[in-house]
Write an enzyme that holds these catalytic residues in place. Structure first.
Site, PDB file in Angstrom:
ATOM      1  N   GLY A  11       0.838  -1.191   0.000  1.00 52.75           N
ATOM      2  CA  GLY A  11       0.000   0.000   0.000  1.00 52.75           C
ATOM      3  C   GLY A  11       0.870   1.236   0.000  1.00 52.75           C
ATOM      4  CB  CYS A  12       0.539   4.402   1.831  1.00 54.10           C
ATOM      5  SG  CYS A  12       1.460   5.907   2.187  1.00 54.10           S
ATOM      6  CG  PHE A  13       5.951   4.975  -0.955  1.00 53.65           C
ATOM      7  CD1 PHE A  13       5.538   6.165  -0.399  1.00 53.65           C
ATOM      8  CD2 PHE A  13       6.322   4.978  -2.287  1.00 53.65           C
ATOM      9  CE1 PHE A  13       5.490   7.340  -1.127  1.00 53.65           C
ATOM     10  CE2 PHE A  13       6.289   6.153  -3.042  1.00 53.65           C
ATOM     11  CZ  PHE A  13       5.869   7.329  -2.455  1.00 53.65           C
ATOM     12  CB  CYS A  15       2.163   2.510   5.760  1.00 53.32           C
ATOM     13  SG  CYS A  15       0.843   3.736   5.777  1.00 53.32           S
TER      14      CYS A  15
END
Length: 174
Positions: A11-13, A15
């Protein structure tokens, strides 16, 4: 110092980068893009979903401290590998769960971990593909959580992931 590399997307890098920056044996984490058609993509381009790239991180680690299999267990425990092209409110192929393996050993170990999770009843949809070219993201994305600790998205999304890391993998905390 022995180092290996891994390229994963959860997902979001921001994170996944925040999680792995807290892990012992990790020497460097770089946010970036991989798996698409366009050379040298920008954040704005990959956000459209048309380039085919995923937000990923490249991890440089010491396998004598953090074996690749344990890196994968941390990866799977700190994101949702059961939703196709989605992590929470982030929707699109750029947010897919992916492991880009760098050699046959990484491929075999990733296949074993995924098979084990599926045997436990977890419907893993994580893509497993050979590593393509990795493109580092723009400088403002690097170490984003530490540089922007009060940013709303980060405050909502990252602390639960770090709590899972602490709860299940405290032996690997720096």
């Amino acid at each position: 110092m022995i180092t290996s590399r891994a390229i994963v997307g959860g997902g979001c890098f921001w994170c996944t980068e925040a999680v792995f920056r807290a892990v012992r044996g990790v020497h460097r984490v770089t946010s970036g893009y991989a798996g698409g058609k366009r050379p040298n993509p920008t954040y704005e381009q990959i956000c459209t979903g048309v380039t085919g790239h995923a937000e990923v991180i490249e991890i440089e680690f010491d396998p004598s401290i953090l074996p690749f299999v344990d890196l994968l267990h941390i990866f799977f425990a700190t994101h949702d590998p059961t939703t196709l092209n989605r992590q929470g409110n982030d929707i699109g192929t750029q947010y897919r769960s992916v492991i880009f393996y760098l050699d046959d050993t990484q491929q075999a170990q990733a296949e074993q971990v995924i098979a084990s999770l599926k045997q436990q009843g977890i419907a893993v949809v994580t893509e497993l593909s050979p590593a393509p070219t990795f493109y580092p993201a723009e400088a403002y994305h690097q170490d984003f959580f530490n540089k922007n600790p009060h940013q709303g998205y980060c405050n909502f999304t990252i602390p639960p992931k770090l709590a899972k890391l602490q709860q299940y993998f405290s032996d690997y905390l720096k």
